[in-house]
Design a protein around this motif. Structure first.
Motif, mmCIF file in Angstrom:
data_model
loop_
_atom_site.group_PDB
_atom_site.id
_atom_site.type_symbol
_atom_site.label_atom_id
_atom_site.label_comp_id
_atom_site.label_asym_id
_atom_site.label_seq_id
_atom_site.Cartn_x
_atom_site.Cartn_y
_atom_site.Cartn_z
ATOM 1 N N GLN A 87 42.042 15.491 34.529
ATOM 2 C CA GLN A 87 41.883 16.805 33.895
ATOM 3 C C GLN A 87 42.554 17.942 34.671
ATOM 4 O O GLN A 87 42.879 18.964 34.108
ATOM 5 C CB GLN A 87 40.402 17.115 33.714
ATOM 6 C CG GLN A 87 39.646 17.171 35.047
ATOM 7 C CD GLN A 87 38.208 17.632 34.908
ATOM 8 O OE1 GLN A 87 37.862 18.312 33.973
ATOM 9 N NE2 GLN A 87 37.372 17.246 35.854
ATOM 10 N N GLU A 88 42.730 17.781 35.972
ATOM 11 C CA GLU A 88 43.321 18.826 36.824
ATOM 12 C C GLU A 88 42.670 20.191 36.537
ATOM 13 O O GLU A 88 43.348 21.176 36.225
ATOM 14 C CB GLU A 88 44.835 18.899 36.625
ATOM 15 C CG GLU A 88 45.555 17.619 37.065
ATOM 16 C CD GLU A 88 47.024 17.828 37.362
ATOM 17 O OE1 GLU A 88 47.371 17.895 38.530
ATOM 18 O OE2 GLU A 88 47.823 17.938 36.420
ATOM 19 N N TYR A 134 44.770 23.536 35.797
ATOM 20 C CA TYR A 134 44.978 24.068 34.444
ATOM 21 C C TYR A 134 44.334 25.445 34.275
ATOM 22 O O TYR A 134 44.864 26.298 33.567
ATOM 23 C CB TYR A 134 44.518 23.072 33.374
ATOM 24 C CG TYR A 134 45.693 22.237 32.916
ATOM 25 C CD1 TYR A 134 46.704 22.788 32.143
ATOM 26 C CD2 TYR A 134 45.830 20.915 33.314
ATOM 27 C CE1 TYR A 134 47.813 22.050 31.760
ATOM 28 C CE2 TYR A 134 46.940 20.162 32.943
ATOM 29 C CZ TYR A 134 47.923 20.747 32.162
ATOM 30 O OH TYR A 134 49.024 20.027 31.784
ATOM 31 N N LEU A 146 46.317 21.446 28.556
ATOM 32 C CA LEU A 146 46.746 20.089 28.934
ATOM 33 C C LEU A 146 47.254 19.337 27.694
ATOM 34 O O LEU A 146 48.313 18.703 27.718
ATOM 35 C CB LEU A 146 45.580 19.335 29.580
ATOM 36 C CG LEU A 146 45.884 17.973 30.220
ATOM 37 C CD1 LEU A 146 44.786 17.584 31.222
ATOM 38 C CD2 LEU A 146 46.061 16.840 29.219
ATOM 39 N N ILE A 164 42.157 11.959 28.515
ATOM 40 C CA ILE A 164 41.950 12.819 29.680
ATOM 41 C C ILE A 164 40.708 12.358 30.428
ATOM 42 O O ILE A 164 39.625 12.252 29.849
ATOM 43 C CB ILE A 164 41.786 14.290 29.233
ATOM 44 C CG1 ILE A 164 42.988 14.705 28.366
ATOM 45 C CG2 ILE A 164 41.636 15.202 30.452
ATOM 46 C CD1 ILE A 164 42.820 16.048 27.674
#
Ligand SMILES: [Zn+2]
Length: 350
Positions: free
Chosen positions: A19-20, A24, A85, A99
């Protein structure tokens, strides 16, 4: 039609993207505030100068949070970062992205409705994009009680649409004890959740244990299986699909050289392979770039299409979504004017 044209029109799929979260959030906030986002290119250069390739560098993968995670408490921002994303993937030609979320994100109250809202926002511009969510289970062996409680939450979340589970554990580069993870995996499989696990990124360790895990159908990375014919055969026999992240492998230096990446060897051994971005913001990659890197390693157009086909088949999503995406893939392949005899033979396989 030249190679880059056919790559641009090929629907792509990414089964392995983290997911970062703060990365993001930083991108979304930077755009709103009219500032530059965090400079990941400089970060990569610094890390490469400070640390040797391999385990040490890989352990730093989550070491920088460019903005505070507290922004995640704002539902609108939370939704916007997932939409960002998905939008990046859709713009890079993806028809599908899964994700994976660590922490309590995937079991947060109201999560699936915010995730579907993000998906719908992106579908307004990219109608063919579909997305699903996996929850990452970390440290099942270290804190069994906590892992059990998290598993309960995940199984409840599966009723709302959580699609699958990803296992992360330690030690990662030598054999771990899989007993506690197998126990949880049985529960997840009974609940109908798809199961994948990180393994075989740094060494051959844990690939066999992962491949034999109840309900597991995919492995994140698994590339070091290419050095061991018995492991390759096990992956084929168990029908395990590998999620290969070429840029990630190259940057973290888990192989001596990108040119020596075993992608082709895995494919030729009959292992089902897909391509993945893993950490696209941190690594400045896209799913289109991953396909392009694979093409540079000698993969044919038909083999690139197979990566998408394998991903759709192994996706943790509904049969209805799979049928729609396989139909789009066939249509995109059919439209190609330069469909070679080699491609035709490849596509005609059972
Ligand atoms: Zn990963």
């Amino acid at each position: 039609m030249n190679a880059s044209d056919s790559l641009a029109t090929l629907p792509k799929a990414d089964l392995h993207v983290h997911q970062e979260a703060t990365r993001y959030l930083d991108l979304v906030l930077a755009e709103r505030e009219g500032r530059e986002p965090y400079d990941w290119s400089a970060w990569r250069d610094r890390l490469a100068a400070e640390l040797p390739p391999g385990k040490e560098r890989l352990q730093r993968i989550g070491s920088v949070q460019p903005v505070s995670l507290e922004h995640d408490n704002d539902d609108e921002l939370f939704t916007a970062r997932f939409a960002a994303l998905m939008r990046d993937h859709a713009a890079a030609g993806a028809c599908y992205v899964e994700i994976r979320c660590g922490g309590e994100v995937a079991t947060r109250d109201g999560f699936m409705s915010m995730f579907r809202e993000a998906e719908q926002q992106v579908q307004a511009d990219y109608p063919r994009l579909h997305a699903e969510v996996l929850a990452i289970v970390i440290g099942a062996g270290q804190d069994p009680e906590r892992a059990d409680a998290f598993a309960d939450d995940c199984i409840r979340a599966s009723d709302e649409g959580l699609a699958g589970i990803d296992f992360l554990y330690a030690p990662y580069d030598i054999e771990a004890d899989w007993t506690p993870m197998y126990r949880l995996a049985e529960r997840f499989a009974d609940a109908g959740l798809g199961i994948t696990a990180h393994a075989g990124e740094l060494s051959t360790a844990n690939i066999a244990a992962a491949a034999r895990m109840p309900g597991l159908t995919r492995i994140g990375h698994g590339i070091h299986a290419a050095t061991d014919p018995e492991l390759l055969q096990l992956l084929v026999d168990q029908g395990v699909t590998l999620e290969c992240a070429l840029t990630c492998n190259d940057y973290f230096g888990v192989l001596p050289d990108l040119e020596e990446h075993p992608l082709l060897r895995l494919v030729e051994a009959g292992v089902a392979v897909t391509l993945a971005t893993d950490n696209p913001v941190q690594l400045s990659t896209t799913i289109e770039q991953e396909y392009s890197v694979a093409a540079g390693l000698g993969m044919s157009d038909a083999q690139l299409a197979d990566f998408t086909r394998n991903a759709i088949r192994a996706a943790f999503t509904s049969d209805e979504r799979k049928s729609a995406m396989l139909g789009e893939l066939a249509a995109a392949r059919g439209k190609r004017s330069a469909f070679t005899a080699v491609d035709r033979a490849y596509d005609a396989r059972p």
